[in-house]
Design an enzyme around this catalytic site. Structure first.
Site, PDB file in Angstrom:
ATOM      1  N   GLN A 266      -9.870   1.334   2.072  1.00 12.60           N
ATOM      2  CA  GLN A 266      -8.926   2.153   2.851  1.00 12.60           C
ATOM      3  C   GLN A 266      -9.681   3.038   3.848  1.00 12.60           C
ATOM      4  OE1 GLN A 266      -5.700   1.484   2.473  1.00 12.60           O
ATOM      5  NE2 GLN A 266      -6.260   0.113   0.802  1.00 12.60           N
TER       6      GLN A 266
ATOM      7  N   HIS B 144      -6.222  -1.294  -6.917  1.00 14.03           N
ATOM      8  CA  HIS B 144      -5.495  -2.475  -6.424  1.00 14.03           C
ATOM      9  C   HIS B 144      -4.947  -2.287  -5.009  1.00 14.03           C
ATOM     10  CE1 HIS B 144      -1.326  -1.242  -8.334  1.00 14.03           C
ATOM     11  NE2 HIS B 144      -1.937  -0.204  -7.834  1.00 14.03           N
ATOM     12  N   GLU B 145      -4.620  -3.398  -4.375  1.00  8.20           N
ATOM     13  CA  GLU B 145      -4.104  -3.415  -2.994  1.00  8.20           C
ATOM     14  C   GLU B 145      -5.083  -2.766  -2.010  1.00  8.20           C
ATOM     15  OE1 GLU B 145      -1.895  -5.354  -3.310  1.00  8.20           O
ATOM     16  OE2 GLU B 145      -0.786  -4.919  -5.131  1.00  8.20           O
ATOM     17  N   GLY B 146      -6.364  -3.030  -2.238  1.00  8.08           N
ATOM     18  CA  GLY B 146      -7.394  -2.451  -1.361  1.00  8.08           C
ATOM     19  C   GLY B 146      -7.938  -1.186  -1.972  1.00  8.08           C
TER      20      GLY B 146
ATOM     21  N   ARG C 286       0.830  -1.208   0.000  1.00  5.48           N
ATOM     22  CA  ARG C 286       0.000   0.000   0.000  1.00  5.48           C
ATOM     23  C   ARG C 286       0.864   1.257   0.000  1.00  5.48           C
ATOM     24  NH1 ARG C 286      -5.145  -2.213   3.713  1.00  5.48           N
ATOM     25  NH2 ARG C 286      -5.955  -3.434   1.960  1.00  5.48           N
TER      26      ARG C 286
END
Lengths: 589, 589
Positions: free
Chosen positions: B437, B430-432, B292
């Protein structure tokens, strides 16, 4: 068949909000009825969604190409345009005595919304040709109109606007293309034009270029610009001296060819002066204002298509659970159940339905002006930069959010939302950039005729607020609207009072931000009008539309609660004529 | 050679603002000096700009393709990665006893900024492999580390994270991939994974997939997830049962292959359990937090590249005149002289330099935490969702504006700004996702350990404000920062006080907006730190950097005057826990 613009919403905006049926009573639109309009809107929706939408992705992937001799476009594009021409859509807005259908401008924009939402690239060819036709009617001789208008209306010919040059995009004062007068009364046009949409293709038998050029010896700057008709093929069938140098390869909007054109490589393209010499810029603005409304409509419609795709996906895709559901064995919910997805959908809905309302309302001012309302024309002038820019900003934002709703899928080229996002990024650039619109609004329109347009806007807003204040369901919206409008008009007055002392550079330094702020107030006002119309219809017990109408009230509240306050914070820096940007030194970047 | 990230700015952020040199005094980084770091940063800038940047456009146009058997990538990509590996960049952050260079994390992020700005697609392969290496060090057995880490550090092998599945993107509780235990202690992994970056290619000799899967009989939901090493090639050289189904064709970020992978089509891929069963999700978060930060760094860097391209164009392109210059014969000015272009450049600068400062500051917390500062670790946890999301939002906005500065040219594929815009759109996904978040920040991080991270943040902000308040040049910034921070922390406390009564759905309904608001406060704070550092250096009479330092002060003021106020209007709706979105009915869309 993919719905990319909701017919139910268009009908709501045209009838419940704008009350377009009142135009049917006027002699200018004699013999027309809501039934006629509904029928042609239906037809447009069908062709747009059945014939045009399926080509949008292909025109993007297989974009037009130039082999040095000819431009190649997938053949289905021509077939789809012919369907449109055959149905007479090109003729919709022209007067019956010119061979048109004489529909109100508002209805023609409703038609165009379907085509824009389905396939903005194909729409480009059609809209430019309508614009050229309207400009000819307004500025050309009867002989020129007789020669060029019928094939433009029939779709046999198409048209372009040739303003920009490689060295002069927004800076029209610096165009170099020249037109040399000939003994026979024609001109020879010589120069390079850039960013010419539809500048070359074989979709039509001929292309009518409307070219801005300078007659040698004329005044410098924009006051020396004249306008010329430069057809691709001359009357005798010979090819004019207009040459395609190359196609610009764009991020989106790929199906509309965008061209670098050379005029006069072999001595001079034959051009015919339109109207008086040196009046070209004001003539072009006949078309430009219409083109700016068209850009705003396109931006709202592309955003609308993105919204509907995201909405369909959000109803169908199951993922995750409510925050208070800790049971992993419970089934995942459709993502539309998640508050953050609803927030994204409301944001999109408030932008695209708000933007469409803005453009259709503005279009109704064109009709009001035609029917003799001079104040409506002033209000139209005032709102034109907002109609162009606000949907370009927030329609694009809607397309950005549509990708987010789809998640990773939205970022792939397997779904239409990334293409729509790329398409919409153009709209802040062409037909006058965002910065140009801001300067036009604050530098010209706000003070035009002693601020008559602003006064009419204030009166319209207050009339709506007064009505909304009288009903419990909309009282909150009325208060919010009144506060925002008072602030916006107060800031405008404060700026104008200081303009002379501060000088034009300081007065205009934050013009883009002013454009955005006033745009939000106007859209907030139109959302209150939508809320009032929805309330009225709900009160009338319209059961079939209950969910739809309730959704309008929710979206109006969302816009006032979530979007309007942030836009109003700009009022402070506008009021103090903040000089941070103006005074930033170039060396400090 | 194109500068896509300004080395002077990176040095300013690392040294003047963050004071990274203090780490050199610590035994963990013994033997390192600023000179060493400057040398490797120089080397990175050179390789990034000379070898990587020129490939970025080609990797976009000639994106990786799959012929059903093999993935094809332009051969220059492998050569450029090998240059990077040979220079040892992959080893930069690993401990010396593991074969690395043992550089502070902050420095490794500075290195990565150059590579991200030059070519984010190539960076993808490198960063994922570093992430896998770090995760192995943190969670795997010594035997596993000995087997997999050295080739990952050398760049002979690369790594991937395999979390998402076609039916479960953000919803990890619903993954279906299963891992069946075998008599020999290994597992057979069976299932489909989606969105796997770097999931297949021939850039490296082997690919180490870190796969989340469920061991049958384990707990339901995320508590039943375990983590496995599943190499593409087994130790004996045979190919494991992992098959590429297809590449996803993305809008941007095209040079990094993104894959749908099937595990176990032929009975089961051999997998090796990492750590304890059912602990996979917490293990994965070792990598996820780092990933992140990496996404935020990438987003800020891509935005930065767009800013520098636009800046160079604005200095060179001449068009238009000042509003008070009515002489069309005067020469057109470079567009950087126009107030609205300066506004766009300040907006971009405040976003990309602010975003880079945010991520580098966050990276310095990783180093502080390593050196034993537990509070720094809490603050890092708190800021991680902001570090991921804020640059993803505002770096993208900078890329959008960079196109606007270029006008029509920026919309063509002849200039890099449209590609950078497309590349950056991924980072909110991507990545959450952004929504994830927001829920992580408000739902977990804000209240973690009794709110210790928030208290540390408040103390840091107040320390900066106190210093800024004592100097005339920064007193305005101090007042603005204090007001914004007081409002943000006040709103947080008010929301927490009502959270239990309101329930989690209402508490989290506007989490994304909270994320954005707190992000703006943090970046506003870091802009004050940049202003203070610039003031100090100006006071020290640094003539060579005068323009650069003065520009920092201008950008800080711009951010506080133009950007911070709008973000703070969200405080009102957060405080009242506005339920408009939460309660919107799905049928009303």
């Amino acid at each position: 068949m993919t719905e990319t613009l909701r017919a139910e919403d268009l009908a709501f905006l045209l009838h419940d909000v704008i009350g377009v049926s009142r135009f049917a009573n006027h002699p200018l639109y004699a013999g027309q009825s809501r039934e006629d309009w509904d029928a042609i809107l239906d037809l447009a929706a069908g062709i747009a969604e059945r014939e045009w939408e399926p080509l949008a992705a292909r025109l993007d992937v297989d974009e037009p190409s130039f082999d040095g001799e000819r431009v190649h476009i997938i053949p289905e594009a021509k077939a789809a345009l012919e369907e449109y021409w055959k149905a007479g859509f090109q003729a919709a807005g022209f007067a019956p005595e010119r061979g048109g259908m004489g529909l109100p401008f508002t209805i023609t924009q409703g038609l165009a919304a379907f085509f824009n939402a389905a396939n903005v690239s194909l729409t480009g060819y059609a809209m430019l040709s309508v614009g050229v036709g309207n400009m000819l009617v307004a500025t050309a001789s009867e002989a020129q109109i007789a020669e060029y208008l019928p094939p433009l209306i029939e779709g046999r010919w198409t048209g372009t606007m040739c303003l920009s040059e490689p060295q002069a995009g927004s800076g029209l004062a610096d165009i170099r293309t020249r037109a040399e007068p000939q003994a026979d009364g024609t001109y020879r046009v010589i120069g390079s034009k850039m960013w010419i949409s539809g500048g070359e293709h074989e979709l039509s038998e001929n292309i009518v270029h409307m070219v801005l050029a300078k007659i040698p010896g004329g005044p410098p700057g924009v006051k020396g610009i004249s306008m010329f008709i430069v057809p691709k093929f001359l009357k005798d069938g010979t090819r004019n001296d207009v040459r395609l140098i190359g196609l610009n390869h764009k991020m989106g909007f790929r199906g509309t060819t965008n061209c670098a054109l050379n005029f006069g490589d072999e001595g001079g393209a034959v051009g015919y002066l339109v109207g008086e010499p040196h009046q070209g810029l004001s003539y072009m603005f006949h078309m430009m204002n219409e083109a700016r409304i068209g850009v705003g409509l396109g931006a709202a419609s592309i955003g609308y298509a993105g919204y509907l795709h995201a909405l369909a996906y959000a109803k169908e895709r199951r993922q995750g659970r409510a925050p208070d559901d800790k049971d992993p064995a419970s089934p995942p919910v459709p993502i539309i159940e998640h508050a953050d997805v609803k927030r994204m959908l409301l944001q999109m809905k408030s932008y695209v339905e708000g933007g469409l309302a803005l453009v259709l309302y503005g279009a109704s001012l064109v009709d009001e002006a035609r029917l003799g309302d001079e104040e409506a024309e002033l209000l139209l002038d005032l709102l034109t930069p907002i109609m162009k820019s606000w949907p370009s900003e927030y329609g694009l934002r809607a397309n950005e959010i549509a990708i987010q709703v789809f998640g990773g899928y939205g970022y792939t080229r397997d779904y239409p939302v990334e293409r729509l996002y790329r398409d919409n990024r153009l709209n802040h650039i062409h037909e006058g950039t965002r910065g140009i619109q801001g300067m036009d609004l604050l530098g010209r329109k706000v003070g035009q005729k002693g601020g008559a347009g602003m006064r009419r806007l204030a009166a319209e807003i207050e009339a709506t607020a007064a009505e909304a204040a009288s009903r419990p369901e909309t009282a909150e919206l009325a208060a919010s609207l009144r506060a925002a409008a008072a602030r916006a008009f107060g800031v405008t007055a404060a700026m104008q009072a200081r303009a002379a002392e501060a000088g034009p550079a300081a007065y205009l330094a934050n013009a883009t931000i002013y454009l955005d702020m006033l745009g939000h107030v106007v859209v907030a006002w139109l959302w209150v009008r939508q809320a009032l119309a929805a309330e009225a219809a709900l009160g009338a017990g319209e059961g079939a539309r209950r969910d739809f109408l309730a959704g309008k009230l929710t979206a109006a509240r969302y816009f006032h609660r979530y979007e309007l306050p942030a836009a109003m914070t700009a009022a402070d820096l506008l009021e103090r004529m903040d000089r941070t940007c103006l005074e930033a030194e170039a060396a400090g970047f």
